[in-house]
Scaffold this motif. Sequence first.
Motif, PDB file in Angstrom:
ATOM      1  N   ALA A  70       0.945  -1.334  -0.096  1.00  0.00           N
ATOM      2  CA  ALA A  70       0.044  -0.102  -0.313  1.00  0.00           C
ATOM      3  C   ALA A  70       0.661   1.112   0.347  1.00  0.00           C
ATOM      4  N   ARG A  71       2.047   1.580   0.856  1.00  0.00           N
ATOM      5  CA  ARG A  71       2.560   2.684   0.678  1.00  0.00           C
ATOM      6  C   ARG A  71       3.263   2.658  -0.544  1.00  0.00           C
ATOM      7  N   TRP A  73       2.034   1.755  -3.356  1.00  0.00           N
ATOM      8  CA  TRP A  73       1.080   2.303  -4.183  1.00  0.00           C
ATOM      9  C   TRP A  73       1.437   3.613  -4.098  1.00  0.00           C
ATOM     10  N   TRP A  74       1.559   4.219  -3.286  1.00  0.00           N
ATOM     11  CA  TRP A  74       0.691   5.176  -2.901  1.00  0.00           C
ATOM     12  C   TRP A  74       2.221   6.424  -3.860  1.00  0.00           C
ATOM     13  N   SER A  75       3.425   5.713  -3.181  1.00  0.00           N
ATOM     14  CA  SER A  75       4.395   6.301  -3.884  1.00  0.00           C
ATOM     15  C   SER A  75       4.661   6.183  -4.765  1.00  0.00           C
ATOM     16  N   TRP A  77       1.878   6.414  -6.918  1.00  0.00           N
ATOM     17  CA  TRP A  77       1.084   6.849  -7.492  1.00  0.00           C
ATOM     18  C   TRP A  77       1.160   8.216  -7.787  1.00  0.00           C
ATOM     19  N   LEU A  78       1.981   9.287  -6.365  1.00  0.00           N
ATOM     20  CA  LEU A  78       2.450  10.355  -6.163  1.00  0.00           C
ATOM     21  C   LEU A  78       2.933  11.026  -7.674  1.00  0.00           C
TER      22      LEU A  78
END
Length: 125
Positions: A70-71, A73-75, A77-78
Amino acid sequence: MPRRGRRKSSLVRAAELSIAAPTVMALRTARMLAAGASPGARDRRELQRMGTEKVEAYWESMNAMALQAARQWWSLWLAPWTPPGSKASQRKLQRSVTKILEQGMIPVHRRAIANRRRLSRKKHS
């Protein structure tokens, strides 16, 4: 209490695990053979602990990998956009997968090292 200081690299952790896991297996196998068909209370506790620990380590590992995924994926994505299939994109993906696997190895490593230490100590009968 967790140890503070430098983190172990994943290579060091993998090397330690590659030694600790077979050592623990050998120590437990020797213990089972010595106990024979009717193990004592201490040996039965160890056998039960062995099974319980495997399930707990599995779920801790899966949870750690899911949180890291999840971490990551967010990194990703951003992060600034990179064209799919580019070298930079492939490196980012490889680093992400490596971090996920590293997090999954930590609970297994911790338990294997602790078991090796505990099982290697001499019995005080």
